[in-house]
Scaffold this active site. Sequence first.
Site, PDB file in Angstrom:
ATOM      1  N   CYS A 148     -14.644  -5.982 -15.921  1.00  0.00           N
ATOM      2  CA  CYS A 148     -14.271  -5.872 -14.512  1.00  0.00           C
ATOM      3  C   CYS A 148     -13.325  -4.713 -14.257  1.00  0.00           C
ATOM      4  CB  CYS A 148     -13.626  -7.162 -14.028  1.00  0.00           C
ATOM      5  SG  CYS A 148     -14.837  -8.446 -13.805  1.00  0.00           S
TER       6      CYS A 148
ATOM      7  N   CYS B  54      -4.923  -6.628  -7.584  1.00  0.00           N
ATOM      8  CA  CYS B  54      -4.009  -6.434  -8.724  1.00  0.00           C
ATOM      9  C   CYS B  54      -2.869  -7.452  -8.666  1.00  0.00           C
ATOM     10  CB  CYS B  54      -3.437  -5.019  -8.725  1.00  0.00           C
ATOM     11  SG  CYS B  54      -4.692  -3.758  -8.944  1.00  0.00           S
TER      12      CYS B  54
END
Lengths: 400, 302
Positions: free
Chosen positions: B41, B112
């Site tokens: 990913c 994130c």
Amino acid sequence: MQKNCIYLDNNATTKVDPEVVEAMMPYMTDFYGNPSSMHTFGGQVGKAVKQARQQVAALLGADDSEIIFTSCGTEGDNAAIRAALLAQPEKRHIITTQVEHPAVLNVCKQLETQGYTVTYLSVNGKGQLDLDELEASLTGNTALVTIMYANNETGVIFPIEQIGLRVKEYGAIFHVDAVQAVGKIPLNMKTSTVDMLTMSGHKIHAPKGVGVLYVRRGVRFRPFIIGGQQERGRRSGTENVPGIIALGKAAELEMLHLEEATKRERKLRDRLEQAILTKIPDCEVNGDPTQRLPNTTNIGFKYIEGEAILLYLNQHGICASSGSACSSGSLEPSHVLRAMGLPYTILHGSIRFSLCRYTTEAEIDQVIAVMPDIIQRLRDMSPFKNDQAGWLQAQTLAHR
Amino acid sequence: MWEYTDKVLELFYNPKNQGEIEETAEQNVKVATGEVGSIACGDALRLHLKVQVNTDKILDARFQTFGCTSAIASSSALTELVKGLTLDEALAVTNKDIANYLGGLPEAKMHCSVMGQEALEAAIFNYRGIEREVHDDDDEGALICTCFGISDTKIRRVIRENSLITAEEVTNYVKAGGGCGSCLATIDDIIKEVQRESALEIAAPASNKIAVATKIAPSTLTTVQKIALIQKVLDEEVRPVLLADGGDVELYDVEGDKVKVLLQGACGSCSSSTATLKIAIEARLRDRISQSIVVEAVEPLF
Ligand code: FES
């Protein structure tokens, strides 16, 4: 704004050559006439446009009448594809590759929704096509084969003339997106199998907003932009005169510099590449090392991510580019590198350095000097250290 | 080039608490590790927590991150945020806290911060010996995004926790939808469902998280007081929930017991949600002010 950077992102865009600026300036100030006007004031501008057309034609080894000025590479690609299909309404098949620029790929995807069948040729680990696959895909129903000359990310050059010979056997139109190839490799349309070819000004030291579509004489062409009769009705709209003059000058300079600049760029590129490969472990060059543009190298650094590398480079005033997802708006890494089947360890950490005739040895040395430390710092931070790492092994790939 | 805050850049160029924490022989100290993400990913984070066993306190936190600038800065921020907290306090740290600590992240990089929060949760669950299958309900739901392996439970959670209202936002937060895009329509449906559920929550006082306002006997209210009270209930109890789901309500008029409202944003877009909201708001006003109140949604005038 940072000005004095080490600019190694020339496949994205290039600096406008000062001579080009000089050539175009009068057409932004004093000579503002419309080249279509009947009076002398417009007429002299018309003459300058004609000269620019000759300069571009000379670079491509084409005839003036085969040059259509456009606004950019994307317009050229779109116009070529639409024109080829409109000229042969009975044929419903297109062949392209998985690694084209979005200006081709996205048009093809849209055409699929309009009843066209599109074959996307695959590439191998070096980014090269399999000509047998091309041969097997060609049929009498194939209207158009649109394939790039050189890949913008890896610099890989496709065997365009060999492809063209096969395409001709099936009577399809052959369009080539040569945006990255023009000015980097010699071209001669007179002896070529290419029917249409796209180029863009800002990749050869002309400003943004001007491009060219070459259409071989005799190839049936249906215009994409319709209006007045500019460009002999093939691309209407008042000409971007300063841009066209600039492109003409840039083409002239490319011809002048091509041979020696190419040699220099190749030498510097190889020096950069070799130094990185020797000084930094776990990295490799992506793409075909021999069939490649002289100015481009794409290097994959294992276990770290490209955007992070770019930011560190930026801190040193170095501009490069990355095929990683995080540096782009998308969440998926480069479609080109993925099509090549690169492993994930390399895929996300790939950096492209692209040189031009202004690149100096000192600049390359500066990049060589900072790279090992940048890579080391990021690797120190990474949870993945080598391909044997337990965690890496345990990854069940969420992706296909 | 992304627009990063100075704090993001500072923590990227000079990350704090980078590295591992080795298992220790110290008495009363244990190391907890949490791993999330994958190289496939393009983001992965391994978080290490040094925990004082008897107090549950996090003595030290370190990270190893594979990812971009914001992934590294988020990881660094996370370690700074949790140092000194007890594990229970740390569990309350959200991805929003991480993003706020950084002075914000570009929308497209919010995932994130989500990764940071998930690694923290994973480390604490590991430490407490809570089976991932039992606790990680993210894995229990149906797989919605096959490109990034994201389940509907995870999507629902980020929608709720971050008040997301578009599929694009969901993509920014958990990547789902950022690949082939074929799951985007399903994500849209999930957003609508979550919005419907939270609208119904307003109507169900028992399950409501909002504090109960003091009741004032309606008989003693003047018209002005009544309008003010309706406005207060709408502002304090109804609007926050609607805003969280991308909608809003505005008091338009009060005629006796008839309360006219303007529904906006996500709340005004479809007829079924209008009906749901009318019922939900009516129930709340009846509960707070008078059983005879009837709410009417009026069409906005352009
Ligand atoms: S399935 Fe979600 S993006 Fe492809």
